[in-house]
Scaffold this active site. Structure first.
Site, PDB file in Angstrom:
ATOM      1  N   ASP A   1     -12.424  -9.526   8.749  1.00 48.63           N
ATOM      2  CA  ASP A   1     -11.150  -9.307   9.442  1.00 48.63           C
ATOM      3  C   ASP A   1     -11.201  -8.017  10.267  1.00 48.63           C
ATOM      4  O   ASP A   1     -10.306  -7.171  10.174  1.00 48.63           O
ATOM      5  CB  ASP A   1      -9.984  -9.278   8.455  1.00 48.63           C
ATOM      6  CG  ASP A   1      -8.623  -9.474   9.135  1.00 48.63           C
ATOM      7  OD1 ASP A   1      -8.611  -9.845  10.331  1.00 48.63           O
ATOM      8  OD2 ASP A   1      -7.592  -9.256   8.476  1.00 48.63           O
TER       9      ASP A   1
ATOM     10  N   VAL B   1       0.853  -1.191   0.000  1.00 47.88           N
ATOM     11  CA  VAL B   1       0.000   0.000   0.000  1.00 47.88           C
ATOM     12  C   VAL B   1       0.887   1.239   0.000  1.00 47.88           C
ATOM     13  O   VAL B   1       1.795   1.366   0.828  1.00 47.88           O
ATOM     14  CB  VAL B   1      -0.942   0.023   1.215  1.00 47.88           C
ATOM     15  CG1 VAL B   1      -1.845   1.258   1.171  1.00 47.88           C
ATOM     16  CG2 VAL B   1      -1.793  -1.246   1.255  1.00 47.88           C
TER      17      VAL B   1
END
Length: 274
Positions: A132, A24
């Site tokens: 998650d 990222v």
């Protein structure tokens, strides 16, 4: 200063996160706005399963519209370097914040818990399961949480490739039915919400630390440590940690209960509480 790489129409400014399948980057778009660009690792570009997972993430996140969930902005999974572009969320991961400054308390804890419940309610209303919810996937600025990372999210009704012994998600925050290889449901996310709120309130994973086997055993046995979680949050967390998924309240109900029970914690969030 021309050393920055580009990806699509985005200028990559620096790496802000890395996982097993993707990197990222903090990036800038053509309007000069900061965004987060998730790029598939080069060695996985030719792997259909990895590209398909990125496409599912993009599809799931595109369905969600929430003030407390990072928005999907763009993406090209068929590009030479597949990527997705998300809203850049300033702040600090909950786990890092609590480790550095200690647990949340009082009205701050109530607002945090309610807003995270609202995030999850908006995800579920969009027909998506996050799968998650954990301190590493909640970015906090002040007491405002933003849920990120739909990397293993699923659209409800899609086939879920999960089998006994295959742990998908952050183990210490997983619902017992997922450890047993059952299908994820909104109730599974609610369990993870409760475990995450308990961590925010105490600075401890509610099912302890140590080996994966030991943590999973305690989750399956319901051996939870909620000492230090104040009321009324503790009572709601207990309901959301029930062993039977059908006995857990919905995320929307939890948000409403927190608004009603915690007195002055409602702030400006009344609109989505019902």
């Amino acid at each position: 200063m021309g050393t920055h790489r580009r990806l699509g129409g985005y200028r990559l400014l620096g790496e802000i996160g890395r996982g097993s399948t993707a990197v990222v980057h903090l990036a800038m778009d053509a309007q000069g706005r900061e965004v987060a660009v998730k790029e598939l690792c080069p060695e996985l570009v030719g792997v259909p399963e990895a590209v398909g997972r990125l496409a599912r993430e993009m599809s799931a996140q595109a369905r969600v519209n929430s003030a407390y969930v990072a928005s999907l902005l763009d993406g090209r999974v068929t590009a030479e370097r597949p990527y997705v572009v998300m809203q850049y969320v300033p702040g600090c991961p909950l786990g890092d914040l609590v480790s550095a400054y200690g647990p949340f308390a009082g009205e701050r804890l109530g607002r945090f818990a309610r807003r995270l419940a609202l995030a999850l309610a908006d995800v579920h209303d969009a027909g998506v399961l996050h799968r998650d919810v954990a301190p590493g996937n909640v970015i906090v600025l002040g007491d405002r949480p933003t849920l990120i990372d739909f990397g293993i999210a699923h659209e409800a009704g899609m086939e879920q490739i999960t089998r006994r012994g295959m742990v998908v998600g952050t183990p210490a925050y997983l619902a017992p039915e997922l450890i047993e290889g059952e299908r994820a449901t909104p109730a599974s996310d609610v369990f993870s919400w409760a475990a995450t709120v308990a961590f925010a309130a105490t600075g401890r994973p509610p099912f302890g630390r140590g080996s994966l086997h030991g943590v999973c055993f305690r989750i399956l046995r319901g051996e939870v440590d909620l000492e230090g979680v104040p009321e009324p949050v503790a009572g709601l967390v207990r309901r959301a940690l029930r062993r039977d998924p059908a006995a857990r309240p919905t995320a929307r109900w939890l948000a409403g209960a927190l608004a009603q029970r915690a007195g002055g914690i409602t702030g400006g969030d009344r609109g989505r509480a019902a």
